[in-house]
Enzyme design. Structure first.
Site, PDB file in Angstrom:
ATOM      1  CE  LYS A 105       0.907 -49.359 -68.304  1.00 13.14           C
ATOM      2  NZ  LYS A 105       0.516 -48.556 -69.463  1.00 13.14           N
ATOM      3  CG  ASP A 142       2.290 -45.248 -70.161  1.00 14.19           C
ATOM      4  OD1 ASP A 142       2.196 -44.158 -70.739  1.00 14.19           O
ATOM      5  OD2 ASP A 142       1.774 -46.301 -70.591  1.00 14.19           O
ATOM      6  NE  ARG A 192       0.175 -39.483 -71.343  1.00 13.38           N
ATOM      7  CZ  ARG A 192       0.652 -40.703 -71.673  1.00 13.38           C
ATOM      8  NH1 ARG A 192       0.645 -41.687 -70.790  1.00 13.38           N
ATOM      9  NH2 ARG A 192       1.145 -40.919 -72.868  1.00 13.38           N
ATOM     10  CE  LYS A 195     -10.816 -36.964 -63.470  1.00 13.80           C
ATOM     11  NZ  LYS A 195     -12.273 -37.189 -63.322  1.00 13.80           N
ATOM     12  N   GLY A 196      -5.050 -40.903 -62.671  1.00 10.21           N
ATOM     13  CA  GLY A 196      -4.382 -42.052 -62.038  1.00 10.21           C
ATOM     14  C   GLY A 196      -5.318 -43.247 -62.068  1.00 10.21           C
ATOM     15  CB  ALA A 197      -5.401 -45.989 -64.137  1.00  8.15           C
ATOM     16  CG  HIS A 235     -11.606 -39.803 -71.405  1.00  5.83           C
ATOM     17  ND1 HIS A 235     -10.881 -40.555 -70.511  1.00  5.83           N
ATOM     18  CD2 HIS A 235     -11.120 -40.095 -72.632  1.00  5.83           C
ATOM     19  CE1 HIS A 235      -9.998 -41.282 -71.176  1.00  5.83           C
ATOM     20  NE2 HIS A 235     -10.122 -41.016 -72.457  1.00  5.83           N
ATOM     21  NE  ARG A 296      -3.852 -49.690 -65.924  1.00  6.28           N
ATOM     22  CZ  ARG A 296      -3.017 -50.698 -66.226  1.00  6.28           C
ATOM     23  NH1 ARG A 296      -2.835 -51.677 -65.365  1.00  6.28           N
ATOM     24  NH2 ARG A 296      -2.372 -50.717 -67.371  1.00  6.28           N
ATOM     25  NE  ARG A 297      -8.466 -47.287 -69.320  1.00  2.93           N
ATOM     26  CZ  ARG A 297      -7.204 -47.292 -68.890  1.00  2.93           C
ATOM     27  NH1 ARG A 297      -6.290 -47.957 -69.521  1.00  2.93           N
ATOM     28  NH2 ARG A 297      -6.858 -46.623 -67.806  1.00  2.93           N
TER      29      ARG A 297
HETATM   30  C1  LIG Z   1      -3.762 -40.423 -72.812  1.00  2.00           C
HETATM   31  C2  LIG Z   1      -3.906 -41.054 -71.466  1.00  2.00           C
HETATM   32  C3  LIG Z   1      -2.809 -41.608 -70.868  1.00  2.00           C
HETATM   33  C4  LIG Z   1      -2.909 -42.163 -69.582  1.00  2.00           C
HETATM   34  N1  LIG Z   1      -1.774 -42.637 -68.963  1.00  2.00           N
HETATM   35  C5  LIG Z   1      -1.858 -43.051 -67.684  1.00  2.00           C
HETATM   36  C6  LIG Z   1      -0.707 -43.412 -66.946  1.00  2.00           C
HETATM   37  O1  LIG Z   1       0.439 -43.375 -67.445  1.00  2.00           O
HETATM   38  N2  LIG Z   1      -0.851 -43.814 -65.660  1.00  2.00           N
HETATM   39  C7  LIG Z   1      -2.083 -43.856 -65.064  1.00  2.00           C
HETATM   40  O2  LIG Z   1      -2.164 -44.193 -63.876  1.00  2.00           O
HETATM   41  N3  LIG Z   1      -3.195 -43.553 -65.744  1.00  2.00           N
HETATM   42  C8  LIG Z   1      -3.119 -43.149 -67.032  1.00  2.00           C
HETATM   43  N4  LIG Z   1      -4.259 -42.809 -67.698  1.00  2.00           N
HETATM   44  C9  LIG Z   1      -5.596 -43.136 -67.126  1.00  2.00           C
HETATM   45  C10 LIG Z   1      -6.101 -42.049 -66.230  1.00  2.00           C
HETATM   46  O3  LIG Z   1      -5.320 -42.005 -65.059  1.00  2.00           O
HETATM   47  C11 LIG Z   1      -7.575 -42.292 -65.839  1.00  2.00           C
HETATM   48  O4  LIG Z   1      -7.704 -43.515 -65.185  1.00  2.00           O
HETATM   49  C12 LIG Z   1      -8.527 -42.269 -67.021  1.00  2.00           C
HETATM   50  O5  LIG Z   1      -8.147 -41.340 -67.983  1.00  2.00           O
HETATM   51  C13 LIG Z   1      -9.945 -41.907 -66.545  1.00  2.00           C
HETATM   52  O6  LIG Z   1      -9.939 -40.641 -65.956  1.00  2.00           O
HETATM   53  P1  LIG Z   1     -10.645 -39.340 -66.617  1.00  2.00           P
HETATM   54  O7  LIG Z   1      -9.768 -38.188 -66.348  1.00  2.00           O
HETATM   55  O8  LIG Z   1     -10.978 -39.600 -68.021  1.00  2.00           O
HETATM   56  O9  LIG Z   1     -11.918 -39.093 -65.710  1.00  2.00           O
HETATM   57  P2  LIG Z   1     -13.135 -39.999 -65.305  1.00  2.00           P
HETATM   58  O10 LIG Z   1     -13.841 -39.225 -64.254  1.00  2.00           O
HETATM   59  O11 LIG Z   1     -12.718 -41.397 -64.994  1.00  2.00           O
HETATM   60  O12 LIG Z   1     -13.994 -40.040 -66.616  1.00  2.00           O
HETATM   61  C14 LIG Z   1     -14.689 -38.922 -67.138  1.00  2.00           C
HETATM   62  C15 LIG Z   1     -15.698 -39.431 -68.170  1.00  2.00           C
HETATM   63  O13 LIG Z   1     -14.991 -40.008 -69.267  1.00  2.00           O
HETATM   64  C16 LIG Z   1     -15.612 -41.188 -69.720  1.00  2.00           C
HETATM   65  N5  LIG Z   1     -14.727 -42.348 -69.483  1.00  2.00           N
HETATM   66  C17 LIG Z   1     -13.629 -42.374 -68.704  1.00  2.00           C
HETATM   67  N6  LIG Z   1     -13.030 -43.594 -68.750  1.00  2.00           N
HETATM   68  C18 LIG Z   1     -13.799 -44.349 -69.552  1.00  2.00           C
HETATM   69  C19 LIG Z   1     -13.710 -45.685 -70.004  1.00  2.00           C
HETATM   70  N7  LIG Z   1     -12.722 -46.491 -69.640  1.00  2.00           N
HETATM   71  N8  LIG Z   1     -14.670 -46.150 -70.837  1.00  2.00           N
HETATM   72  C20 LIG Z   1     -15.681 -45.341 -71.234  1.00  2.00           C
HETATM   73  N9  LIG Z   1     -15.817 -44.055 -70.840  1.00  2.00           N
HETATM   74  C21 LIG Z   1     -14.896 -43.563 -70.020  1.00  2.00           C
HETATM   75  C22 LIG Z   1     -16.892 -41.296 -68.959  1.00  2.00           C
HETATM   76  O14 LIG Z   1     -17.895 -40.613 -69.671  1.00  2.00           O
HETATM   77  C23 LIG Z   1     -16.585 -40.573 -67.674  1.00  2.00           C
HETATM   78  O15 LIG Z   1     -17.731 -40.103 -67.038  1.00  2.00           O
HETATM   79  C24 LIG Z   1      -4.167 -42.208 -68.953  1.00  2.00           C
HETATM   80  C25 LIG Z   1      -5.283 -41.636 -69.564  1.00  2.00           C
HETATM   81  C26 LIG Z   1      -5.170 -41.050 -70.790  1.00  2.00           C
HETATM   82  C27 LIG Z   1      -6.379 -40.415 -71.405  1.00  2.00           C
END
Ligand SMILES: Cc1cc2nc3c(=O)[nH]c(=O)nc-3n(C[C@H](O)[C@H](O)[C@H](O)COP(=O)(O)OP(=O)(O)OC[C@H]3O[C@@H](n4cnc5c(N)ncnc54)[C@H](O)[C@@H]3O)c2cc1C
Length: 316
Positions: A105, A142, A192, A195-197, A235, A296-297
């Protein structure tokens, strides 16, 4: 917008408060939740978990936790921790061919320092890239909140002049991202897509989960049709399926893209994806500064948040 979109936004909004930070970092329940998502406090623990992932055919991208650093000495300590990590990975033979890379980051290495923060962050990121190059691996920058997007993409461009393998991160919730995908879909470009966090205003980001998903698919189409190396960070089972279908539609071989998921999230699915012959990389955070990452998680999953709030109320 549904109830979980609202809950997510509310949590991200209050997380900046000092009182909330103190309550969360002191609560015993936090430690147990952190253990699910974070590999440990120190470099050897991160290296050990990386080795375990290798045992099940998974790759890693390692993040030393920390963000919004405004002190230059702290930014340099973070840089030095990355250098030590890369040495340790090389020594354990985990870095070669990018098996374990690092995620950085820019705000952890100086971007948020008033005045010349961008230059300091770039200098520190460059030192990390040099070490990654020596170890035979790569670096991904990131993406943080939208006020930093342009500056972070600028840093990616500057670093790619010497290290063409530097990875960029794009967030599907931002209106601008489909256009950014077009700009970054050139030969060899590692991107990469997530979705965005962060909590973002409606002026720059989709607020509704369904709209974010549609944007993700549009962006995936651009990246999979392009000449770069898409890194599908999600995920969401529907998005993983769509990514696989698009890769096959465009005749991509399994070494021309990869899937990415977070440590502690859908681990069984991670192994299944790797077992199907895909490259599966796990985002592996370590370090003591886990507060922002944990929030964020929790915000991503209402079930986590409800469990957490109930335990927090019980422990006070
Ligand atoms: C490798 C990686 C790098 C990332 N880097 C960045 C970044 O640089 N900047 C940024 O803004 N975001 C980053 N993110 C986070 C991302 O933006 C999302 O906030 C996060 O991945 C959740 O989105 P999703 O696509 O998994 O979909 P979601 O709709 O949020 O999740 C789909 C399903 O996955 C499971 N799930 C998702 N999150 C969790 C959790 N925390 N605990 C348990 N189960 C869960 C659940 O079953 C959920 O129904 C990153 C994510 C990953 C995987």
């Amino acid at each position: 917008m549904d109830a979980s979109d609202l809950l997510r936004g509310a949590l991200l909004q209050i997380s900046g408060s000092d009182a909330v930070r103190t309550a969360v970092t002191k609560a015993p329940v936090s430690r147990s939740v952190v253990q699910r998502y974070v590999a440990g406090d120190l470099v050897p623990e991160a290296v050990a978990v990386t080795g375990e992932l290798r045992g099940t055919n998974r790759l890693a991208t390692i993040d030393y936790l920390g963000e919004d650093v405004t002190d230059r000495a702290q930014a340099e300590r973070t840089r030095d921790t990355y250098l030590a990590l890369l040495d340790a990975l090389a020594e354990a033979d985990l870095a070669r061919f990018g098996a374990a890379e690092v995620s950085v980051k820019l705000s952890a290495v100086g971007q948020a320092i008033p005045g010349d923060g961008d230059a300091i962050a770039l200098e520190n990121a460059r030192a990390i890239c040099e070490a990654a190059d020596r170890a035979g691996t790569t670096v991904t920058l990131d993406m943080e909140d939208h006020t930093t997007t342009d500056r972070t993409l600028e840093a990616v461009r500057a670093l790619r002049a010497d290290f063409p393998w530097v990875g960029a991160v794009l967030q599907a919730y931002l209106h601008r991202t489909e256009a950014d995908c077009r700009d970054l879909a050139g030969p060899g470009s590692r991107v990469r897509l997530c979705k965005g966090a962060y909590k973002e205003p409606a002026s720059v980001a989709y607020q509704d989960g369904g709209e974010v998903d549609l944007s993700y698919v549009r962006c995936l189409k651009v990246l999979m049709a392009g000449e770069g190396y898409p890194m599908v960070a999600s995920h969401d089972p529907r998005l993983v399926e769509i990514a696989e279908a698009l890769a096959s539609h465009h005749g991509r071989t399994p070494d021309s893209y990869e899937f990415q998921m977070l440590l502690g999230v859908r681990s069984t699915e991670q192994k299944r994806i790797a077992d199907r012959g895909h490259q599966m990389r796990v985002y592996l955070p370590f370090g003591e500064d886990w507060y922002g990452y944990l929030v964020r998680r929790l915000a991503e999953r209402p079930a986590n948040l409800r469990f957490f709030l109930r335990s927090l109320a019980g422990s006070s």
